[in-house]
Design an enzyme around this catalytic site. Structure first.
Site, PDB file in Angstrom:
ATOM      1  N   ASP A 298       0.800  -1.226   0.000  1.00 52.03           N
ATOM      2  CA  ASP A 298       0.000   0.000   0.000  1.00 52.03           C
ATOM      3  C   ASP A 298       0.838   1.284   0.000  1.00 52.03           C
ATOM      4  O   ASP A 298       1.934   1.337   0.536  1.00 52.03           O
ATOM      5  CB  ASP A 298      -0.990   0.028   1.177  1.00 52.03           C
ATOM      6  CG  ASP A 298      -0.373  -0.356   2.517  1.00 52.03           C
ATOM      7  OD1 ASP A 298       0.709  -0.969   2.520  1.00 52.03           O
ATOM      8  OD2 ASP A 298      -0.980  -0.031   3.554  1.00 52.03           O
TER       9      ASP A 298
ATOM     10  N   GLU B 104      -0.803  -2.513   5.053  1.00 52.21           N
ATOM     11  CA  GLU B 104       0.169  -2.489   6.157  1.00 52.21           C
ATOM     12  C   GLU B 104       0.093  -1.186   6.920  1.00 52.21           C
ATOM     13  O   GLU B 104       0.187  -1.159   8.144  1.00 52.21           O
ATOM     14  CB  GLU B 104       1.591  -2.714   5.603  1.00 52.21           C
ATOM     15  CG  GLU B 104       2.657  -2.903   6.682  1.00 52.21           C
ATOM     16  CD  GLU B 104       3.084  -1.616   7.362  1.00 52.21           C
ATOM     17  OE1 GLU B 104       3.335  -1.640   8.591  1.00 52.21           O
ATOM     18  OE2 GLU B 104       3.163  -0.567   6.700  1.00 52.21           O
TER      19      GLU B 104
HETATM   20 ZN   LIG Z   1       4.837   3.521   6.434  1.00 51.78          ZN
HETATM   21 ZN   LIG Z   2       6.394   0.928   5.460  1.00 50.51          ZN
END
Ligand SMILES: [Zn+2]
Ligand SMILES: [Zn+2]
Length: 429
Positions: free
Chosen positions: A88, A155
């Site tokens: 991401d 994440e």
């Molecule tokens: Zn980050």
């Molecule tokens: Zn990262």
């Protein structure tokens, strides 16, 4: 043991991939960099990389815990090694001026249009994973084991690892003997890698506090319970958690990053909202910090004369990121392999940070899998030297100016990680 070592060493020396693959990787990197997608929306990124891994020769499973991708290569007897990259980007408007800079604007999950940027280097992580995938596939006659390549979504909001585990990452696929990951470093030169045994990154908690009061006229404060004064008192008191309550030898952070309340000079509002980020390494310090916050907030309300129904509301957000604990034996093995591949001067012991990474989650599933995250240097050499000379601060991760020196960083990452994984296939720690 000695025999394995020599074998590995020979392999390390011989590991160099063709110019053609390097060019492809750089092109892939630029394409990923120019097209970042936000957490939970990594549709195109995950589709593209899944097809790429399939075309290389991997057995690919899509939509694991959302947009997650698992690519498996079963290649005889040996350990199962997992290598993770996250996918991401962030809602940041890129200002690097690179020819391949992102100009992307997308709708976030709240429906607002925002710019997106790979400001945390996840584009480098993905490219390295593809490089490792290709290299280890082409050289599969030189190793035996199972390689599990994991592309993790979301994440940045601490959802991806949890969702992939819930969706069977460690049950539907061969269970890893070791979990590995790289994260780019905004302070280490490209061409170098960083290692650190033990606590490497922190527990991260986000906490919302709504301070209630009884609003009224700014000129008649005695007829109100002013939530701005109560909130100010809470903010000051919170500073004593780290300085007075947690042992000085235990790292912890309590930061109030946002405070909002009121509309006008002469109106005392009914409520003030605070947003906090908390950092720690151990579960004990985490719990101590959370219970201290509860006590301070409650105490402030009592001292302001508020009744129970007006006590502040504390919400601990569920996007908790567990600390990353780097298994010391695994770090030692991989560090040795990195030195064999890159040379002593390129493998640097780094300091722990209070940043968060939900990779830590992969190392918390019982029975515990030895897990370690390594740093991949990403700072251009000249930029690094100039910053040192002129005492300048380098752009940090998440900065709109963060631009990795992609070519050397990616090549170093692929070379070092491919060798380390091959070493671990045969290793009994
Ligand atoms: Zn980050
Ligand atoms: Zn990262």
């Amino acid at each position: 043991m000695k025999k394995i070592f020599i074998l590995i060493f020979t392999f390390s020396i011989n590991l160099s991939y063709s110019k053609e693959i390097q060019v492809n990787l750089l092109e892939l990197y630029k394409e990923l960099h120019a097209n970042p997608e936000l957490s939970y929306q990594e549709y195109e990124t995950s589709k593209k990389l899944a097809s790429l891994l399939e075309s290389i020769g991997y057995q690919v499973t899509r939509n694991v815990g959302g947009n997650g991708v698992v690519a498996l290569l079963e290649n005889g007897d040996g350990n199962t090694v997992m290598f993770r990259a996250d996918m991401d980007g962030l809602p940041v408007e890129e200002k690097t001026g690179a020819s391949y800079a992102s100009k992307n604007r997308v709708k976030n999950l709240e429906g607002e249009e925002v710019f997106t940027m790979h400001a945390c280097g996840h584009d480098v992580h993905m490219t390295v994973l593809i490089g490792v995938a290709e290299y280890l596939y082409k050289n599969k006659d030189t190793w035996q084991g199972k390689l599990l390549l994991v592309l993790e979504p979301a994440e940045e909001v601490s959802g991806g690892a949890r969702n992939m585990i819930k969706d069977g990452l460690f049950t539907k696929f061969p269970r890893p003997d070791f979990n590995l990951a790289f994260h780019v470093s905004a302070s280490l030169q490209a061409g170098k890698v960083g290692y650190l045994p033990g606590w490497a990154m922190a527990n991260v908690d986000s906490v919302d506090i709504t301070v209630k009061g009884l609003g009224g006229h700014g000129a008649y404060p005695h007829t109100t319970k002013d939530p701005i004064v109560i909130a100010a008192n809470i903010v000051t008191q919170l500073q004593t958690i780290v300085s007075r309550q947690i042992a000085p030898t235990d790292p912890a952070v309590v930061t109030v990053g946002s405070i909002h309340g009121g509309t006008k000079h002469n109106v005392i509002p009914n409520e003030v909202k605070l947003q906090l980020t908390l950092r720690s390494y151990t579960d004990e310090v985490r719990n101590q910090t959370l219970s201290s916050i509860e006590r301070i907030v409650r105490g402030s309300a009592i001292s302001a004369g508020l009744t129970e129904e007006y006590f502040p509301v504390i919400e601990i957000k569920d996007e908790y990121t567990p600390a990353v604990f780097n298994n010391p034996s695994l770090v030692e093995e991989v560090q040795r392999s990195f030195v064999n591949t890159l040379g002593d001067d390129k493998v640097i012991q780094v300091s722990p940070v209070m940043g968060g990474e939900d990779f830590g989650m992969f190392g918390r599933v019982e029975p515990i899998i030895p897990t370690a995250l390594f740093w991949l240097g990403a700072v251009n050499n000249e930029v690094y030297e100039k910053a040192k000379r002129d005492d300048l601060t380098l752009p940090s991760l998440h900065s709109d100016l963060f631009l990795p020196d992609a070519d050397p960083a990616i090549n170093t990452g692929v070379e070092a990680m491919s060798n380390a994984i091959v070493d671990l296939f045969a290793n009994k720690i």
